[in-house]
Design an enzyme around this catalytic site. Structure first.
Site, PDB file in Angstrom:
ATOM      1  N   LYS A 127     -10.673  -1.864   7.115  1.00  0.00           N
ATOM      2  CA  LYS A 127      -9.429  -1.510   7.796  1.00  0.00           C
ATOM      3  C   LYS A 127      -9.785  -0.980   9.184  1.00  0.00           C
ATOM      4  O   LYS A 127     -10.584  -0.046   9.301  1.00  0.00           O
ATOM      5  CB  LYS A 127      -8.693  -0.441   6.994  1.00  0.00           C
ATOM      6  CG  LYS A 127      -7.486   0.176   7.689  1.00  0.00           C
ATOM      7  CD  LYS A 127      -6.861   1.229   6.787  1.00  0.00           C
ATOM      8  CE  LYS A 127      -5.685   1.927   7.455  1.00  0.00           C
ATOM      9  NZ  LYS A 127      -5.006   2.857   6.521  1.00  0.00           N
ATOM     10  N   ARG A 183       0.444  10.354   0.399  1.00  0.00           N
ATOM     11  CA  ARG A 183       0.824  11.418   1.333  1.00  0.00           C
ATOM     12  C   ARG A 183       1.961  12.268   0.808  1.00  0.00           C
ATOM     13  O   ARG A 183       2.342  13.255   1.453  1.00  0.00           O
ATOM     14  CB  ARG A 183       1.239  10.820   2.684  1.00  0.00           C
ATOM     15  CG  ARG A 183       0.182   9.957   3.347  1.00  0.00           C
ATOM     16  CD  ARG A 183       0.683   9.409   4.672  1.00  0.00           C
ATOM     17  NE  ARG A 183      -0.165   8.335   5.154  1.00  0.00           N
ATOM     18  CZ  ARG A 183       0.101   7.615   6.235  1.00  0.00           C
ATOM     19  NH1 ARG A 183       1.193   7.869   6.937  1.00  0.00           N
ATOM     20  NH2 ARG A 183      -0.720   6.637   6.611  1.00  0.00           N
ATOM     21  N   GLU A 215       0.851  -1.192   0.000  1.00  0.00           N
ATOM     22  CA  GLU A 215       0.000   0.000   0.000  1.00  0.00           C
ATOM     23  C   GLU A 215       0.887   1.242   0.000  1.00  0.00           C
ATOM     24  O   GLU A 215       1.560   1.531   0.995  1.00  0.00           O
ATOM     25  CB  GLU A 215      -0.909   0.000   1.233  1.00  0.00           C
ATOM     26  CG  GLU A 215      -1.724   1.269   1.413  1.00  0.00           C
ATOM     27  CD  GLU A 215      -2.355   1.372   2.787  1.00  0.00           C
ATOM     28  OE1 GLU A 215      -2.601   2.513   3.230  1.00  0.00           O
ATOM     29  OE2 GLU A 215      -2.596   0.320   3.428  1.00  0.00           O
TER      30      GLU A 215
END
Length: 218
Positions: free
Chosen positions: A137, A53, A49
């Protein structure tokens, strides 16, 4: 539940079951993406993943998707419809968000990208389940309640499986993976910034190898 949702959730499950740990990666340089992903795959961690950001994240996803064999690369920190579309165009196989919102869930339904939404309470988990999200998640895992909290969700919410992420380490991962409702954990400890900056792919492959040997009963 629509056939499309069933298919997308099956794809999410297949990614989560590739290994006990999903590598959570923050990249500062796009040139690190391919060797880093290759090191993770070599160590036995194929689910990666890459979080949205940093400015290079989408380019990094594209490079990994195009150049690394055996990887399932996804986009993390997906926050809006724009992120969904950009991640899909970059070649991501799945999308992950730290939480969810009505607008984000609507965007997910309009996207072909399999989606792992975030939840941190029983109510949020139930809301997502109502929308067809069997796989979620749990974030931030440690601050939001830890192992005991997620264990307590297993009985009243037996249809939900979690990828627990946030504050989990190599030392605590087994505690999470022993839970019946945790299928995998997200781990940033596999790619420490100092090793990435130094290009020490051998050390990262070794960390991935240790993580791959963690056994999840889920």
């Amino acid at each position: 539940m629509s056939e499309q949702m069933v298919s997308r959730q099956a794809e999410v499950e297949s990614v989560l079951r590739l290994a006990p740990v999903v590598a959570v990666v923050v990249l500062q340089r796009v040139e690190d993406a391919v060797p880093l992903a290759r090191a993770l795959v070599a160590g036995g961690i194929p689910a990666v993943e890459i979080t949205l950001r940093t400015p290079v994240a989408l380019e990094a996803i594209r490079a990994v998707a195009n150049e690394v064999e055996g990887v399932a690369v996804g986009a993390g920190t997906v926050l809006n419809a724009r992120d969904f579309h950009a991640a899909a165009r970059a070649g991501a196989r799945f999308a992950v968000s730290p939480g969810h919102s009505p607008a984000l869930l609507d965007a997910a339904e309009d996207s072909e990208l399999p989606y792992l939404p975030g939840a941190s309470t029983a109510s949020e988990a139930m809301t997502l389940a109502e929308r067809g999200y069997r796989w979620q998640k749990f974030f931030p895992a440690v601050p939001a309640g830890g192992v005991d909290f997620v264990r307590a969700l297993a009985s009243p919410l037996p249809g939900i499986g979690f990828c627990a992420t946030g504050g989990i380490s190599a030392q605590t991962a087994k505690q999470w993976l022993a839970l019946p409702n945790v299928v995998a954990v997200g781990g940033s400890w596999l790619t420490p910034s100092d090793l990435v900056a130094a290009g020490n792919w051998t050390a990262i492959a070794a960390l991935a190898g240790e993580a791959a040997r963690l056994v999840s009963p889920g």
